[in-house]
Write a protein that holds these residues in place. Structure first.
Motif, PDB file in Angstrom:
ATOM      1  N   ALA A   7      34.354  -5.780  28.263  1.00  0.00           N
ATOM      2  CA  ALA A   7      35.776  -6.596  29.160  1.00  0.00           C
ATOM      3  C   ALA A   7      36.151  -7.273  27.849  1.00  0.00           C
ATOM      4  CB  ALA A   7      34.921  -7.670  29.276  1.00  0.00           C
ATOM      5  N   ILE A   8      37.085  -7.527  27.592  1.00  0.00           N
ATOM      6  CA  ILE A   8      37.837  -8.322  27.333  1.00  0.00           C
ATOM      7  C   ILE A   8      38.545 -10.152  27.760  1.00  0.00           C
ATOM      8  CG2 ILE A   8      39.750  -8.683  25.130  1.00  0.00           C
ATOM      9  CD1 ILE A   8      39.741  -6.048  25.113  1.00  0.00           C
ATOM     10  N   VAL A   9      37.646 -11.488  26.817  1.00  0.00           N
ATOM     11  CA  VAL A   9      38.332 -12.196  27.058  1.00  0.00           C
ATOM     12  C   VAL A   9      39.835 -12.488  27.691  1.00  0.00           C
ATOM     13  CG1 VAL A   9      37.529 -14.311  27.738  1.00  0.00           C
ATOM     14  CG2 VAL A   9      35.846 -12.752  26.964  1.00  0.00           C
ATOM     15  N   LEU A  10      39.699 -13.893  28.652  1.00  0.00           N
ATOM     16  CA  LEU A  10      41.321 -13.633  28.699  1.00  0.00           C
ATOM     17  C   LEU A  10      41.614 -15.441  28.928  1.00  0.00           C
ATOM     18  CD1 LEU A  10      42.852 -10.799  31.470  1.00  0.00           C
ATOM     19  CD2 LEU A  10      43.339 -10.809  28.420  1.00  0.00           C
ATOM     20  N   SER A  11      40.612 -15.899  28.904  1.00  0.00           N
ATOM     21  CA  SER A  11      40.934 -16.746  29.757  1.00  0.00           C
ATOM     22  C   SER A  11      39.646 -17.855  30.288  1.00  0.00           C
ATOM     23  CB  SER A  11      42.252 -17.787  30.175  1.00  0.00           C
ATOM     24  OG  SER A  11      41.880 -17.001  31.504  1.00  0.00           O
ATOM     25  N   ILE A  21      34.527 -21.238  34.518  1.00  0.00           N
ATOM     26  CA  ILE A  21      35.293 -19.682  35.559  1.00  0.00           C
ATOM     27  C   ILE A  21      36.316 -18.849  34.320  1.00  0.00           C
ATOM     28  CG2 ILE A  21      37.275 -18.786  36.662  1.00  0.00           C
ATOM     29  CD1 ILE A  21      36.541 -21.045  38.607  1.00  0.00           C
ATOM     30  N   VAL A  22      35.437 -17.435  33.412  1.00  0.00           N
ATOM     31  CA  VAL A  22      36.198 -17.120  32.971  1.00  0.00           C
ATOM     32  C   VAL A  22      37.216 -15.135  33.117  1.00  0.00           C
ATOM     33  CG1 VAL A  22      35.430 -15.444  30.928  1.00  0.00           C
ATOM     34  CG2 VAL A  22      34.108 -17.588  31.513  1.00  0.00           C
ATOM     35  N   LYS A  23      37.539 -15.201  33.190  1.00  0.00           N
ATOM     36  CA  LYS A  23      39.261 -14.487  33.102  1.00  0.00           C
ATOM     37  C   LYS A  23      39.080 -13.188  31.954  1.00  0.00           C
ATOM     38  CE  LYS A  23      43.552 -13.009  35.050  1.00  0.00           C
ATOM     39  NZ  LYS A  23      45.051 -13.767  34.708  1.00  0.00           N
ATOM     40  N   CYS A  24      38.289 -11.994  32.878  1.00  0.00           N
ATOM     41  CA  CYS A  24      38.378 -10.776  31.875  1.00  0.00           C
ATOM     42  C   CYS A  24      39.166  -9.414  32.262  1.00  0.00           C
ATOM     43  CB  CYS A  24      36.565 -10.700  31.095  1.00  0.00           C
ATOM     44  SG  CYS A  24      36.016 -12.299  30.851  1.00  0.00           S
ATOM     45  N   TYR A  25      40.163  -9.166  31.146  1.00  0.00           N
ATOM     46  CA  TYR A  25      40.323  -7.422  31.280  1.00  0.00           C
ATOM     47  C   TYR A  25      39.418  -6.254  31.258  1.00  0.00           C
ATOM     48  CZ  TYR A  25      43.451  -3.646  31.687  1.00  0.00           C
ATOM     49  OH  TYR A  25      43.644  -1.807  31.937  1.00  0.00           O
TER      50      TYR A  25
END
Length: 239
Positions: A7-11, A21-25
């Motif tokens: 995963a790559i963290v976006l925000s 809350i973590v948004k990942c790609y």
């Protein structure tokens, strides 16, 4: 069911008093948001927050359920440890800017190995190279390929590029046609890879103008895209 994925963290955003809350790609599920409970309660739990800096590359084991809006992380570890991206002032500015762009651009909740591999490899390139002033320009241009609106090079010798149509044209058919320095730079970048970026010689004002063109290009082709809030600061850093 437990699922393992890169995963790559976006925000990330703090939720209530102690949660995150973590948004990942992710490599396997596309865009996924995770709820980390109690990460601000204790020093031991708080240490987990350090994993989730923007564009960090992680390996996650998750408790993934299809219809749940926020997923849960069972295990986390770094899949690639950056040596400069979060410590070098200029590279950190690029990270902040690109994280915003990606967060606004990537919407798919499905696997896309080609896109994930592109993000993973180019961020590692940025981490290990010292010629990066134009990195974000080529990154955005190449990202457009993965999002479905890479410039059509059929008539690349034409004197205009229509941002709305995504193609080179011999007549100025709309207000979204570019020419001059921006056109020259676009053609140069279309024939350049990251290892040859040092051959692209432009000044700060040219870099800023072309970045504006690229962001407009994204706005025209991605309905939900918004200009990054960090744009002004970013332009000042690279002026």
């Amino acid at each position: 069911m437990f699922t393992a994925t890169k995963a790559i963290v976006l925000s990330k955003i703090k939720y209530k008093d102690n949660d995150l809350i973590v948004k990942c790609y992710t490599q396997k599920e596309g865009i996924v948001s995770y709820l980390l409970r109690g990460v601000f309660k204790s020093k031991k739990a708080y240490s987990k927050v350090a994993y989730f800096q923007e564009l960090s590359q992680l390996h996650l084991v998750t408790d993934h359920k299809e219809k749940r809006g926020l997923q849960y992380i069972k295990e986390v570890k770094t899949s690639y440890l950056y040596s400069t991206l979060h410590t070098h002032v200029l590279k950190s500015a690029i990270v902040m800017f690109l994280a915003e762009v990606l967060s606004s651009s990537l919407q798919e909740e499905e696997q896309n190995d080609t896109l994930f591999n592109f993000l993973e490899a180019t961020l590692q390139w940025l981490d290990t190279n010292e010629t990066y002033a134009n990195f974000h320009l080529l990154f955005l241009l190449n990202l457009s390929k993965h999002l479905g609106f890479y410039p059509d090079k059929t008539a690349i010798d034409a004197p205009y590029f229509n941002l709305y149509d995504g193609e080179f044209q011999y007549l100025k058919e709309s207000k979204y046609c570019i020419s001059g320095e921006n056109l020259i730079l676009l053609k140069q970048l279309l024939g350049t890879n990251f290892d040859a970026l040092e051959l692209v010689k432009i000044n700060g004002s040219q870099r800023q103008a072309f970045l504006g063109v690229m962001l407009l290009y994204f706005e025209l082709h991605l309905g939900a895209f918004k200009k990054p809030k960090s744009l002004q600061v970013f332009n000042e850093v690279f002026s």
